[in-house]
Design an enzyme around this catalytic site. Structure first.
Site, PDB file in Angstrom:
ATOM      1  N   ASN A   1       0.244  10.360   6.354  1.00  0.00           N
ATOM      2  CA  ASN A   1      -1.011   9.981   6.999  1.00  0.00           C
ATOM      3  C   ASN A   1      -2.033  11.098   7.041  1.00  0.00           C
ATOM      4  OD1 ASN A   1      -0.821   7.089   8.047  1.00  0.00           O
ATOM      5  ND2 ASN A   1       1.175   7.951   8.546  1.00  0.00           N
ATOM      6  N   LYS A  13       4.187  -6.793   3.890  1.00  0.00           N
ATOM      7  CA  LYS A  13       3.925  -5.393   3.620  1.00  0.00           C
ATOM      8  C   LYS A  13       3.578  -4.717   4.938  1.00  0.00           C
ATOM      9  CE  LYS A  13       0.533  -3.303   3.356  1.00  0.00           C
ATOM     10  NZ  LYS A  13      -0.227  -2.417   4.336  1.00  0.00           N
ATOM     11  N   THR A  38       0.670  -5.461  12.955  1.00  0.00           N
ATOM     12  CA  THR A  38      -0.053  -4.561  12.071  1.00  0.00           C
ATOM     13  C   THR A  38       0.496  -4.542  10.667  1.00  0.00           C
ATOM     14  OG1 THR A  38      -0.238  -3.215  14.008  1.00  0.00           O
ATOM     15  CG2 THR A  38      -1.167  -2.339  12.027  1.00  0.00           C
ATOM     16  N   GLU A  45       6.757   4.542   7.358  1.00  0.00           N
ATOM     17  CA  GLU A  45       6.266   5.818   6.844  1.00  0.00           C
ATOM     18  C   GLU A  45       7.037   6.992   7.445  1.00  0.00           C
ATOM     19  OE1 GLU A  45       1.668   4.454   5.916  1.00  0.00           O
ATOM     20  OE2 GLU A  45       2.118   5.482   7.801  1.00  0.00           O
ATOM     21  N   THR A  98       0.866  -1.185   0.000  1.00  0.00           N
ATOM     22  CA  THR A  98       0.000   0.000   0.000  1.00  0.00           C
ATOM     23  C   THR A  98       0.902   1.234   0.000  1.00  0.00           C
ATOM     24  OG1 THR A  98      -0.258  -0.263   2.398  1.00  0.00           O
ATOM     25  CG2 THR A  98      -2.058  -1.053   1.003  1.00  0.00           C
ATOM     26  N   THR A 152      -7.074  10.220   0.727  1.00  0.00           N
ATOM     27  CA  THR A 152      -7.315  11.002  -0.490  1.00  0.00           C
ATOM     28  C   THR A 152      -6.175  10.931  -1.471  1.00  0.00           C
ATOM     29  OG1 THR A 152      -6.467  12.962   0.656  1.00  0.00           O
ATOM     30  CG2 THR A 152      -8.843  12.628   0.693  1.00  0.00           C
TER      31      THR A 152
END
Length: 387
Positions: free
Chosen positions: A382, A169, A180, A259, A147, A387
């Site tokens: 995040n 992933k 997670t 991230e 993702t 969007t």
């Protein structure tokens, strides 16, 4: 680098494609064994667990599976009975196309919460799936389950005549239980269901459940292993070692790709009363936003680590006067640091991997956990995720 045929476990095939779940990148992965497999799975404990988790838990109760479906970029969570029906339909579509019973297929899904699958696109995209399977391409599968990951995550080992491959992933919302993310392991080693379960769960506890990026637990995390036995029996000790190595390699790849991350943080706590205590303290350190931001800025404020240890208020056996805190080879507590020491600490904290070591000096147990720093990039990703 793609796996060669010689490094791929026997009997597995894959179908990887874009169904238009969200964009034009691959978003559907199906991995099939030519024969039924001994299998096990570990899943999130989230109260909002999605249908992929609840259905897969049920399908693995008999410790058997023959295939894994992964849909990325849509978690199919919090969609009520419609979401359950959609997940069940996906499994039935795959079952019809491949001849595998739906209850022998595991499903996993990852991405945005609260949105339905584009089920019409999925129906159209799965037509003829059974005839489109090719020799297993685990590197493409690792890409297809991504993702917000920036790189595919894959690791392999040889165990006697057998091979083991793991893919994963996950770069955000990383915190047990279980860490997670999605991770899947495939092997042609023959191993009993009871032994596989014992080895797999111990491995997950010491690797993926020792990983944290941001303290947030996903609704979809799943770890599954399939062993089809086509290469015959192997040493269970060698298998356990190989699985641990593959899992830890994947954990470090996730931490490095987290991230917004610029550095890996490895925290080891030793001389604890027991493993649980060592892990609790280590996780308090690696999860601290103040520790993470200090590491990001290479700020030699080692007191952030002392603060994090102090938060473990239920661990009453810990005596601050016996604690020793070090960064790499520099002892920062109890010590009187000179400006030269602080500059040395800045240099250590500027590395790609920052090692923090804490000795509690009250026992003989230890634990190591992994995480990453916290940068502006995490907020950027995040703040615009849906969007």
């Amino acid at each position: 680098m793609p796996l060669t045929i010689s490094s791929t476990p026997q009997g597995f095939s894959t179908f990887i494609t874009n169904l238009g779940i969200r964009d034009t990148t691959d978003d559907f992965v199906f991995i099939k064994s030519s024969v039924p497999c001994v299998a096990d799975g570990v899943f999130t404990k989230s109260l909002f667990a999605g249908p992929s988790v609840t259905i897969s838990r049920d399908n693995l109760k008999d410790s058997q599976a023959q295939g894994i479906v992964v849909i990325s970029k849509n978690a199919n969570v919090a969609n009520g009975s419609v979401g359950i029906a959609d997940a069940q339909e996906v499994l039935q579509l795959v079952a019809t196309e491949t001849g595998i019973a739906a209850h022998n297929i595991v499903i996993a899904s990852t991405g945005v919460i609260g949105r339905r699958y584009p089920i019409e696109k999925i129906r159209a995209g799965l037509l003829g799936l059974g005839k489109k399977l090719t020799d297993a391409d685990f590197h493409a599968a690792a890409r297809g389950i991504m993702t917000t990951d920036t790189v595919a995550k894959l690791a392999t080992r040889q165990i006697g005549n057998a091979k083991l491959v793991g893919i994963a992933k996950g770069v955000g919302m990383i915190e047990p239980n279980m860490a997670t993310l999605l991770t899947f392991f495939f092997t042609d080693a023959a191993i009993s269901a009871n032994n596989l379960r014992s080895i797999f769960r111990s491995t997950i506890d010491k690797t993926f459940n020792c990983l944290s990026v941001d303290t947030d637990t996903s609704t979809s995390d799943s770890a599954v292993i399939l062993a089809n036995g086509l290469a015959g029996e192997v040493s269970e000790l060698d298998f356990a070692i190989a699985l641990q190595e593959v899992a830890q390699e994947l954990v470090l790849k996730i931490a490095r790709d987290a991230e917004g991350a610029t550095k890996i943080i490895e925290v080891t706590v030793d001389s604890a009363i027991n493993y649980a205590q060592a892990k609790t303290v280590a996780k308090a350190i690696v999860n601290s936003p103040l520790v993470k931001t200090a590491v990001y800025g290479a700020d030699p404020n080692w007191g952030r680590v002392a603060m994090a240890i102090g938060k473990c208020e239920n661990e009453q056996q810990i005596n601050p006067e016996r604690v020793v805190i070090s960064f790499d080879n520099v002892k920062v507590y109890p010590s009187s640091l000179t400006e030269e020491n602080l500059e040395q600490l800045r240099q250590i904290m500027s590395k790609d991997k920052v090692d923090i070591h804490v000795s509690l000096n009250i026992g003989d147990a230890s634990a190591t956990v992994w995480g990453c720093d916290l940068s502006e990039g995490y907020i950027e990703i995040n703040g615009k995720y849906s969007t």
